[in-house]
Design a protein around this motif. Structure first.
Motif, PDB file in Angstrom:
ATOM      1  N   VAL A 117     -19.001   6.350  14.219  1.00  0.00           N
ATOM      2  CA  VAL A 117     -20.338   6.352  13.634  1.00  0.00           C
ATOM      3  C   VAL A 117     -20.319   6.656  12.134  1.00  0.00           C
ATOM      4  CG1 VAL A 117     -21.407   7.011  15.794  1.00  0.00           C
ATOM      5  CG2 VAL A 117     -20.712   8.797  14.190  1.00  0.00           C
ATOM      6  N   LEU A 118     -19.156   6.981  11.585  1.00  0.00           N
ATOM      7  CA  LEU A 118     -19.079   7.329  10.168  1.00  0.00           C
ATOM      8  C   LEU A 118     -18.416   6.209   9.379  1.00  0.00           C
ATOM      9  CD1 LEU A 118     -17.848  11.040  10.351  1.00  0.00           C
ATOM     10  CD2 LEU A 118     -20.185  10.161  10.436  1.00  0.00           C
ATOM     11  N   PRO A 119     -19.137   5.573   8.479  1.00  0.00           N
ATOM     12  CA  PRO A 119     -18.479   4.584   7.618  1.00  0.00           C
ATOM     13  C   PRO A 119     -17.516   5.278   6.673  1.00  0.00           C
ATOM     14  CG  PRO A 119     -20.731   4.964   6.895  1.00  0.00           C
ATOM     15  CD  PRO A 119     -20.568   5.695   8.196  1.00  0.00           C
ATOM     16  N   SER A 120     -16.433   4.607   6.326  1.00  0.00           N
ATOM     17  CA  SER A 120     -15.423   5.201   5.462  1.00  0.00           C
ATOM     18  C   SER A 120     -15.926   5.314   4.037  1.00  0.00           C
ATOM     19  CB  SER A 120     -14.145   4.365   5.492  1.00  0.00           C
ATOM     20  OG  SER A 120     -13.139   4.950   4.685  1.00  0.00           O
ATOM     21  N   LEU A 121     -15.346   6.242   3.289  1.00  0.00           N
ATOM     22  CA  LEU A 121     -15.618   6.383   1.861  1.00  0.00           C
ATOM     23  C   LEU A 121     -14.805   5.370   1.067  1.00  0.00           C
ATOM     24  CD1 LEU A 121     -15.236  10.248   1.512  1.00  0.00           C
ATOM     25  CD2 LEU A 121     -17.375   8.988   1.478  1.00  0.00           C
ATOM     26  N   PRO A 122     -15.195   5.120  -0.197  1.00  0.00           N
ATOM     27  CA  PRO A 122     -14.285   4.385  -1.088  1.00  0.00           C
ATOM     28  C   PRO A 122     -13.031   5.236  -1.325  1.00  0.00           C
ATOM     29  CG  PRO A 122     -16.516   4.485  -2.000  1.00  0.00           C
ATOM     30  CD  PRO A 122     -16.475   5.440  -0.846  1.00  0.00           C
ATOM     31  N   LEU A 123     -11.895   4.739  -0.932  1.00  0.00           N
ATOM     32  CA  LEU A 123     -10.647   5.488  -1.046  1.00  0.00           C
ATOM     33  C   LEU A 123      -9.662   4.719  -1.914  1.00  0.00           C
ATOM     34  CD1 LEU A 123     -10.117   6.540   2.693  1.00  0.00           C
ATOM     35  CD2 LEU A 123     -11.262   7.842   0.890  1.00  0.00           C
ATOM     36  N   SER A 124      -8.901   5.456  -2.719  1.00  0.00           N
ATOM     37  CA  SER A 124      -7.821   4.845  -3.491  1.00  0.00           C
ATOM     38  C   SER A 124      -6.542   5.613  -3.203  1.00  0.00           C
ATOM     39  CB  SER A 124      -8.130   4.877  -4.995  1.00  0.00           C
ATOM     40  OG  SER A 124      -8.345   6.205  -5.449  1.00  0.00           O
ATOM     41  N   SER A 125      -5.492   4.891  -2.822  1.00  0.00           N
ATOM     42  CA  SER A 125      -4.214   5.523  -2.492  1.00  0.00           C
ATOM     43  C   SER A 125      -3.342   5.612  -3.732  1.00  0.00           C
ATOM     44  CB  SER A 125      -3.493   4.719  -1.405  1.00  0.00           C
ATOM     45  OG  SER A 125      -4.235   4.737  -0.206  1.00  0.00           O
ATOM     46  N   ARG A 126      -2.747   6.776  -3.940  1.00  0.00           N
ATOM     47  CA  ARG A 126      -1.878   7.009  -5.095  1.00  0.00           C
ATOM     48  C   ARG A 126      -0.625   7.722  -4.622  1.00  0.00           C
ATOM     49  NH1 ARG A 126      -5.573   6.953  -9.547  1.00  0.00           N
ATOM     50  NH2 ARG A 126      -3.788   7.296 -10.936  1.00  0.00           N
ATOM     51  N   PRO A 127       0.499   7.479  -5.273  1.00  0.00           N
ATOM     52  CA  PRO A 127       1.709   8.221  -4.911  1.00  0.00           C
ATOM     53  C   PRO A 127       1.573   9.688  -5.296  1.00  0.00           C
ATOM     54  CG  PRO A 127       2.103   6.849  -6.850  1.00  0.00           C
ATOM     55  CD  PRO A 127       0.758   6.475  -6.323  1.00  0.00           C
ATOM     56  N   LEU A 128       2.270  10.541  -4.581  1.00  0.00           N
ATOM     57  CA  LEU A 128       2.213  11.983  -4.820  1.00  0.00           C
ATOM     58  C   LEU A 128       2.503  12.319  -6.281  1.00  0.00           C
ATOM     59  CD1 LEU A 128       2.016  14.921  -3.787  1.00  0.00           C
ATOM     60  CD2 LEU A 128       4.438  14.752  -3.126  1.00  0.00           C
ATOM     61  N   GLY A 129       3.414  11.594  -6.893  1.00  0.00           N
ATOM     62  CA  GLY A 129       3.790  11.865  -8.277  1.00  0.00           C
ATOM     63  C   GLY A 129       2.689  11.625  -9.279  1.00  0.00           C
TER      64      GLY A 129
END
Length: 358
Positions: free
Chosen positions: A324-336
């Motif tokens: 029931v929860l639409p996802s947020l705008p997400l951006s994946s980044r490396p830990l560094g």
């Protein structure tokens, strides 16, 4: 998988060494979990605005005053509290299922006080929270004091699951503290950052009505509409607070301030209706004055909401697993990239949530 195999190798962490300075990379051997501890190999960790305050070493109280964090966060300390990963090893008294992918509840208390006994560990005066008093998620591994703080997120993508531990939980707990909104008495959300956007999506799911969202950034206002807001408002527009206050039959029922600045509180106070509630959630900083007789005359209440409980996180995860929860705008980044992400967050250049992956 044996504990010896799981804890061999090197752990990489990004730590506060000096307040106000860039995080520094630390390399060390992976420490075996002790007692009831569980070692989690981190796969995703969200970057929260509060991490900026932790890195700077203080909260702004306004009028040139600061609340210092030196006694709470003692460098060197690994920040990060929106953690998802897999159970890599158990201490001798732990029961974590090896290889299981879990959300880590980071708001851990002393376990002995009255607040902890009633399930409000997140408000404990002697916290053991991950990313503040204990090392957190800007790392390849984290040691969690007990397996009860691990929640299975089957059916939820790991990156989105990470946001539930703070931005989602904070929004959910705040929304539970206000009455359901109606078209005649709407809910207003100030701030469409990561937590605010979580609140928009949750409000639609919990109350069945999209909130009115206030933000100065056009991109964030659009993100709020995409997340389910019924209307968005630019607070810089002339007379917008007065117009908003008069836009519904019963007035605004509640204002959730996910910024927590002087200006946003003043805006909230200007728009909330009689008998309404202002709930301050954000920690941006500042101070505000208010005419005290107007509080009882308007019968308004002013409160605060700080993250949420372990039980609330379990409730939130169950909601997410129902889809029931639409996802947020997400951006994946490396830990560094963690310091770059913090700098972008400080400059207001992050929409939704940046997720570090290791």
């Amino acid at each position: 998988m044996s504990n010896a195999t799981a804890t061999s190798g090197e752990q990489l962490s990004y730590q506060v060494v000096d307040f106000g300075q860039p995080l520094q990379l630390a390399r060390r051997a992976i420490a075996a979990p002790q007692g009831s501890e569980v070692l989690v190999r981190i796969s995703a960790c969200g970057v929260c605005h509060s991490d900026l305050h932790m890195a700077e070493g203080f909260f702004d109280l306004g009028d040139g005053r600061h609340f210092g964090l030196e006694k709470v966060l003692k460098p060197p300390r690994t920040l990060g509290h929106e953690i998802v990963g897999t159970v890599a090893a158990n201490g001798p008294d732990a029961r974590g299922a090896l290889g299981r992918s879990v959300i880590v509840f980071p708001w851990i208390g002393c376990g002995q006080c009255a607040l902890c006994a009633r399930g409000d560990e997140h408000m404990c005066a002697r916290p053991e929270s991950l990313g503040t008093t204990r090392d957190g998620g800007f790392s390849t591994h984290v040691r969690v004091p007990h397996s009860r703080y691990l929640i299975d997120h089957a059916g939820i993508d790991a990156a989105f699951a990470a946001t539930l531990a703070c931005s989602g939980l904070t929004a959910y707990s705040a929304l539970k503290k206000v009455a359901p909104a109606t078209e005649q008495a709407p809910l207003v959300i100030i701030g469409a950052g990561g937590v605010g956007l979580s609140a928009v999506a949750l409000a639609k799911a919990m109350h069945g009505l999209g909130p009115i969202v206030v933000d100065i950034d056009p991109a964030k206002r659009q993100a709020a509409l995409d997340a389910g807001a019924s209307r968005v408002v630019d607070p810089a527009e002339a007379d917008v607070a007065k117009t908003l206050a008069r836009s519904s039959a019963e007035g605004v029922s509640a204002v959730l301030d996910f910024v927590g600045s002087t200006r946003t509180f003043e805006f909230a106070n200007a728009v909330v209706g009689k008998g309404g509630k202002i709930l301050i959630v954000g920690l941006f900083g500042g101070s505000a004055s208010i005419q005290l007789p107007l509080i009882p005359m308007r019968a308004i209440s002013i409160g605060g909401s700080y993250v949420g409980s372990l039980a609330e996180l379990r409730e939130l995860v169950a909601l997410a697993q129902q889809g029931v929860l639409p996802s947020l705008p997400l951006s994946s980044r490396p830990l560094g990239d963690v310091q770059t992400v913090l700098d972008e967050l400080r400059a207001g250049k992050v929409t939704g949530r940046a997720i570090l992956q290791s």
